[in-house]
Design an enzyme around this catalytic site. Structure first.
Site, PDB file in Angstrom:
ATOM      1  N   TYR A 131      49.061  14.638 -18.817  1.00 54.61           N
ATOM      2  CA  TYR A 131      48.691  15.920 -18.219  1.00 54.61           C
ATOM      3  C   TYR A 131      49.082  17.064 -19.146  1.00 54.61           C
ATOM      4  CZ  TYR A 131      49.240  20.115 -15.297  1.00 54.61           C
ATOM      5  OH  TYR A 131      49.186  21.401 -14.811  1.00 54.61           O
ATOM      6  N   GLU A 160      54.625  22.755 -18.140  1.00 56.02           N
ATOM      7  CA  GLU A 160      54.786  21.353 -18.558  1.00 56.02           C
ATOM      8  C   GLU A 160      54.524  21.199 -20.053  1.00 56.02           C
ATOM      9  OE1 GLU A 160      55.254  18.004 -17.134  1.00 56.02           O
ATOM     10  OE2 GLU A 160      56.399  19.213 -15.751  1.00 56.02           O
ATOM     11  N   SER A 217      50.212  25.495 -18.401  1.00 55.30           N
ATOM     12  CA  SER A 217      51.359  25.046 -17.604  1.00 55.30           C
ATOM     13  C   SER A 217      52.653  25.002 -18.397  1.00 55.30           C
ATOM     14  CB  SER A 217      51.051  23.648 -17.070  1.00 55.30           C
ATOM     15  OG  SER A 217      52.221  23.033 -16.600  1.00 55.30           O
TER      16      SER A 217
END
Ligand code: NAP
Ligand code: G4F
Length: 345
Positions: free
Chosen positions: A151, A129, A127
């Site tokens: 996460y 992120e 990701s």
């Protein structure tokens, strides 16, 4: 010719559904995994009309024996690991569970591949992120990670363990570092679909207000249907490599909400000053969108934009759906569902 066999973990999620659809069209035999403990979440596969074309197996990322049994049983050619606790906000509330699923879950699958058959190809859903807070430039495969949530930190582990199993054991293991991608099949907890579904509910009189967190956050939003093409292409190369998939454009949550509102028929006026702006519906003078601190994260990522040049060059991949069309597709879909009397969120 023998059909290729693919195992898709997380087939009940947004990307799982689109990827299954794509692979079925390419003639694959598809096994998809679901979590036995949850109430079965099959609406996306039903919407795409592919529910009956998939063989389901239960798989829990926290159970190594379960993962091993599934892989031994079906001996897939390709495994797409899309399963994850994918909601960043929730990872602050359930950090240990998130790490178990999103970090160690990846290792459990890779270790099973190593024990059972090193020829099985593996895709990991990494990701954007992972980049977290850093730069306002376009991020590429060499950019530094500075993850800002349990996460994202778990995804960094999943990413590097995938690289490690490729380098250490010669497994065809690759990671796609995907920037945000959305669709009518997006869960309503994510901000884009929360916006389209809530505004449509307001228009149909079922809700009064849309409350959001940090609407100044900027994301590189693409269409999930385009992104699963890139995922599949990564798995068809001669040599495994990690690629970014992104549109290269960024927009704020506020811009997304303003455009969605316009497409639904609201005439918004933003009032107040940052960070307490609120939006009023010009025709009724009622507040339609306002800030709620509950939706702020302990640490957020304010800006993400990706450079997918490598995917363009080596995979011949580029996204087709532009930002404005993406918002339109999502609004139209929610409007249609509302007209049929469906509950949107
Ligand atoms: P999603 O809609 O949230 O789907 C997640 C899937 O994982 C669901 O099928 C879910 O099952 C399953 N799952 C969750 N926890 C599990 C567990 N412990 N064991 C087994 N299965 C579990 O996510 P998505 O948007 O399709 O994203 C797919 C993958 O790409 C995820 O790994 C996500 O982190 C990653 N990713 C997504 C984006 C994006 O913008 N969409 C961007 C970058 C990376 P249930 O249906 O039972 O909940
Ligand atoms: O839609 P979001 O929850 O997506 P986020 O956090 O960017 O994560 C998604 O994309 C990642 C790829 O970059 C995936 F890896 C991940 O699995 C997931 O699919 O939030 C987007 C932004 C954030 O900055 C958030 O703080 O929108 C901001 N936001 C503002 N108000 C909100 C809200 N987010 C949510 N979910 N709900 C709000 O009310």
């Amino acid at each position: 010719m023998k059909k290729k066999v693919a195992l898709i973990t997380g087939i009940t999620g947004q990307d799982g559904a689109y990827l299954a659809n794509l692979l079925l069209n390419k003639g694959y035999k598809i096994y998809g995994t679901y979590r036995r403990s949850s109430s079965l979440n099959l609406w996306r596969l039903e919407e795409l009309g592919i529910l009956d074309s998939i063989e389901f197996l239960s798989l829990e990322l926290l159970e190594k024996s379960n993962i091993e049994r599934v892989i031994r049983l079906i001996q897939p050619d390709e495994i797409y690991n899309l399963a994850a606790q994918s909601f960043v906000s929730l990872s602050f509330e359930n950090p240990i569970y998130t790490a178990q699923a999103d970090a160690l879950g990846v290792l459990r699958i890779l270790e099973s591949i190593r024990m059972i058959n090193k020829k099985i190809k593996f895709y990991q859903a990494s990701s954007s992120e992972m980049f977290g807070e850093g730069t306002s430039k376009k991020l590429n495969e060499g950019s530094r990670f500075h993850p800002r949530s349990p996460y994202a930190i778990s995804k960094v582990f999943g990413h590097y363990i995938t690289v490690n199993y490729r380098e250490a054991y010669g497994i065809f293991a690759c990671s796609g570092i995907l920037f945000n991608h959305e669709s009518p099949l997006r869960g309503t907890e994510f901000v884009t679909r929360k916006i389209t579904s809530t505004l449509v509910e307001i228009q149909s009189g079922r809700k009064k207000i849309l409350e959001l967190g940090n609407y100044y956050a900027r994301r590189d939003w693409g269409f999930a249907g385009d992104f699963v093409e890139g995922i599949w292409k990564m798995m068809q190369t001669d040599k495994p490599k990690d690629y970014i998939l992104a549109t290269g454009e960024d927009h704020s949550v506020k811009e997304f909400a303003t455009l969605a509102a316009k497409l639904i028929g609201f005439d918004l006026i933003w009032k107040g000053s940052k960070p307490n702006e609120y939006a009023v519906d010009k025709s009724t003078n009622k507040i339609l969108i306002k800030k709620n601190n509950e939706y702020y994260r302990p640490s957020d990522v304010s800006f993400l934009k990706g450079n997918a040049q490598a995917a363009r060059k080596h995979l011949d991949w580029k996204p087709k759906v532009k930002f404005k069309d993406l918002v339109k597709i999502m609004v139209e879909s929610d409007k249609k569902k509302a007209l049929k009397g469906k509950i949107l969120n």
